[in-house]
Design a protein around this motif. Structure first.
Motif, PDB file in Angstrom:
ATOM      1  N   ARG A 156      72.310  86.563  59.727  1.00  0.00           N
ATOM      2  CA  ARG A 156      72.652  86.038  58.405  1.00  0.00           C
ATOM      3  C   ARG A 156      74.037  86.484  57.972  1.00  0.00           C
ATOM      4  NH1 ARG A 156      68.595  87.579  53.745  1.00  0.00           N
ATOM      5  NH2 ARG A 156      69.479  89.633  54.233  1.00  0.00           N
ATOM      6  N   GLU A 157      74.376  87.756  58.216  1.00  0.00           N
ATOM      7  CA  GLU A 157      75.707  88.242  57.860  1.00  0.00           C
ATOM      8  C   GLU A 157      76.788  87.573  58.712  1.00  0.00           C
ATOM      9  OE1 GLU A 157      75.597  92.438  58.246  1.00  0.00           O
ATOM     10  OE2 GLU A 157      74.251  92.751  56.531  1.00  0.00           O
ATOM     11  N   TYR A 158      76.459  87.311  59.985  1.00  0.00           N
ATOM     12  CA  TYR A 158      77.431  86.659  60.861  1.00  0.00           C
ATOM     13  C   TYR A 158      77.707  85.231  60.381  1.00  0.00           C
ATOM     14  CZ  TYR A 158      79.481  84.678  65.091  1.00  0.00           C
ATOM     15  OH  TYR A 158      80.298  84.034  65.984  1.00  0.00           O
ATOM     16  N   ILE A 159      76.632  84.518  60.021  1.00  0.00           N
ATOM     17  CA  ILE A 159      76.805  83.146  59.514  1.00  0.00           C
ATOM     18  C   ILE A 159      77.580  83.167  58.199  1.00  0.00           C
ATOM     19  CG2 ILE A 159      75.577  81.123  58.630  1.00  0.00           C
ATOM     20  CD1 ILE A 159      73.369  81.713  60.618  1.00  0.00           C
ATOM     21  N   HIS A 160      77.278  84.151  57.355  1.00  0.00           N
ATOM     22  CA  HIS A 160      77.980  84.244  56.071  1.00  0.00           C
ATOM     23  C   HIS A 160      79.465  84.507  56.276  1.00  0.00           C
ATOM     24  CE1 HIS A 160      78.542  84.934  51.810  1.00  0.00           C
ATOM     25  NE2 HIS A 160      79.071  86.115  52.057  1.00  0.00           N
ATOM     26  N   SER A 161      79.805  85.345  57.271  1.00  0.00           N
ATOM     27  CA  SER A 161      81.220  85.620  57.536  1.00  0.00           C
ATOM     28  C   SER A 161      81.934  84.382  58.066  1.00  0.00           C
ATOM     29  CB  SER A 161      81.344  86.772  58.543  1.00  0.00           C
ATOM     30  OG  SER A 161      80.763  86.423  59.788  1.00  0.00           O
ATOM     31  N   ILE A 162      81.226  83.561  58.865  1.00  0.00           N
ATOM     32  CA  ILE A 162      81.831  82.322  59.360  1.00  0.00           C
ATOM     33  C   ILE A 162      82.065  81.336  58.220  1.00  0.00           C
ATOM     34  CG2 ILE A 162      81.442  80.298  60.826  1.00  0.00           C
ATOM     35  CD1 ILE A 162      80.011  82.082  62.789  1.00  0.00           C
ATOM     36  N   VAL A 163      81.072  81.252  57.318  1.00  0.00           N
ATOM     37  CA  VAL A 163      81.202  80.347  56.178  1.00  0.00           C
ATOM     38  C   VAL A 163      82.366  80.762  55.289  1.00  0.00           C
ATOM     39  CG1 VAL A 163      80.061  79.530  54.077  1.00  0.00           C
ATOM     40  CG2 VAL A 163      78.777  79.660  56.216  1.00  0.00           C
ATOM     41  N   GLN A 164      82.585  82.065  55.165  1.00  0.00           N
ATOM     42  CA  GLN A 164      83.689  82.548  54.342  1.00  0.00           C
ATOM     43  C   GLN A 164      85.041  82.137  54.900  1.00  0.00           C
ATOM     44  OE1 GLN A 164      82.905  86.777  54.040  1.00  0.00           O
ATOM     45  NE2 GLN A 164      82.158  86.555  51.939  1.00  0.00           N
ATOM     46  N   LEU A 165      85.117  81.934  56.220  1.00  0.00           N
ATOM     47  CA  LEU A 165      86.380  81.500  56.817  1.00  0.00           C
ATOM     48  C   LEU A 165      86.794  80.120  56.331  1.00  0.00           C
ATOM     49  CD1 LEU A 165      85.871  82.678  60.517  1.00  0.00           C
ATOM     50  CD2 LEU A 165      87.235  83.777  58.739  1.00  0.00           C
ATOM     51  N   PHE A 166      85.803  79.322  55.909  1.00  0.00           N
ATOM     52  CA  PHE A 166      86.098  77.982  55.407  1.00  0.00           C
ATOM     53  C   PHE A 166      86.282  77.954  53.887  1.00  0.00           C
ATOM     54  CE2 PHE A 166      83.911  77.407  59.417  1.00  0.00           C
ATOM     55  CZ  PHE A 166      84.681  76.431  60.041  1.00  0.00           C
ATOM     56  N   GLY A 167      86.406  79.148  53.275  1.00  0.00           N
ATOM     57  CA  GLY A 167      86.705  79.231  51.858  1.00  0.00           C
ATOM     58  C   GLY A 167      85.514  79.336  50.946  1.00  0.00           C
ATOM     59  N   TYR A 168      84.290  79.345  51.485  1.00  0.00           N
ATOM     60  CA  TYR A 168      83.106  79.456  50.634  1.00  0.00           C
ATOM     61  C   TYR A 168      82.755  80.930  50.489  1.00  0.00           C
ATOM     62  CZ  TYR A 168      78.314  79.037  48.943  1.00  0.00           C
ATOM     63  OH  TYR A 168      77.164  79.153  48.214  1.00  0.00           O
ATOM     64  N   GLN A 169      82.814  81.426  49.253  1.00  0.00           N
ATOM     65  CA  GLN A 169      82.582  82.837  49.007  1.00  0.00           C
ATOM     66  C   GLN A 169      81.127  83.150  48.682  1.00  0.00           C
ATOM     67  OE1 GLN A 169      84.876  85.076  49.555  1.00  0.00           O
ATOM     68  NE2 GLN A 169      86.392  83.495  50.034  1.00  0.00           N
ATOM     69  N   GLY A 170      80.383  82.126  48.316  1.00  0.00           N
ATOM     70  CA  GLY A 170      78.992  82.375  47.972  1.00  0.00           C
ATOM     71  C   GLY A 170      78.852  82.854  46.549  1.00  0.00           C
ATOM     72  N   ARG A 171      77.616  83.064  46.132  1.00  0.00           N
ATOM     73  CA  ARG A 171      77.345  83.500  44.768  1.00  0.00           C
ATOM     74  C   ARG A 171      77.565  84.999  44.656  1.00  0.00           C
ATOM     75  NH1 ARG A 171      71.682  81.868  42.308  1.00  0.00           N
ATOM     76  NH2 ARG A 171      72.636  79.829  42.713  1.00  0.00           N
TER      77      ARG A 171
END
Length: 224
Positions: free
Chosen positions: A202-217
């Motif tokens: 989950r943390e790995y996927i979250h770090s990948i998503v952050q590369l595309f500019g999505y910071q999450g809640r």
């Protein structure tokens, strides 16, 4: 053409939801086992002896190969050795590594056994030869699920990775009664191996998503 695209999308979504459901179920089972370690250890110990008894019955009444049955029995005895340090596990422990090897060996040999449809050379041209009855899919899947995969899967869900954490609030009160020079010691906490894997993914996927500019809640809290 559109219906074909819809079928691809439906298959992808179904696979995604199935994967998430399995991950959620494993996460819940891991938390449940963490709260009931001793009953789980007793259950796994009895399950191992139960599966060994089933293997012996299969060898006697269904003519299962003796060599493969002995290999499976020895493998389950090796699995049982992991219960000595239950629920903690070291990935570098030789017994754990040997257990992983046994899982692969058991799966390979039994798969070859059920998949063997060749006629022996001495009966190849014998019209009166009656080939042995092949096991049905339900029989093979039940055997693999109960006698081959159940204990390794249960151990994977049940075993924990050792994690050193600071003492809890109650423990801190005990430490505060001691001299100020003594520093609180770290205690070992049981963290489910499945939870460690799922949290890491989950943390790995979250770090990948952050590369595309999505910071999450972002988590907000009241300042104390």
């Amino acid at each position: 053409m559109i219906i074909q695209l819809l079928s691809y999308a439906g298959t992808a979504l179904g696979f995604l939801f199935l994967t998430l459901s399995i991950a959620s179920g494993l996460y819940y089972l891991s938390e449940l086992v963490e709260e009931h370690c001793e009953p789980t250890r007793r259950f796994l110990n009895r399950a191992i002896y139960g599966i060994i008894f089933i293997l012996v019955l299969l060898m006697i009444f269904d003519s299962f190969p003796i060599k493969l049955t002995i290999i499976s029995i020895v493998s389950h005895l090796i699995y049982q050795r992991n219960l000595k340090t239950f629920p903690f596990i070291s990935l570098g422990n030789p017994m754990f590594i040997l257990s992983c090897v046994c899982v692969v060996v058991n799966h390979y040999f039994w798969f070859q056994h059920f998949n063997n449809v060749e006629i022996p050379p001495q009966f190849k041209y014998d019209p009166s030869y009656i080939p042995r009855k092949r096991a049905t899919f339900a029989q093979v899947s039940s055997f693999f699920g109960i006698c081959i995969w159940f204990i390794p899967f249960a151990l994977f869900v049940s075993l924990s990775a050792g994690d050193f954490v600071l003492p809890s609030a109650n423990e801190e009160q005990i430490y505060s009664k001691k001299s100020d020079d003594e520093t609180p010691k770290l205690r070992k906490k049981a963290v489910g191996l499945v939870r460690v894997v799922i949290n890491g993914v989950r943390e790995y996927i979250h770090s990948i998503v952050q590369l595309f500019g999505y910071q999450g809640r972002k988590k907000t809290g009241l300042a104390v």
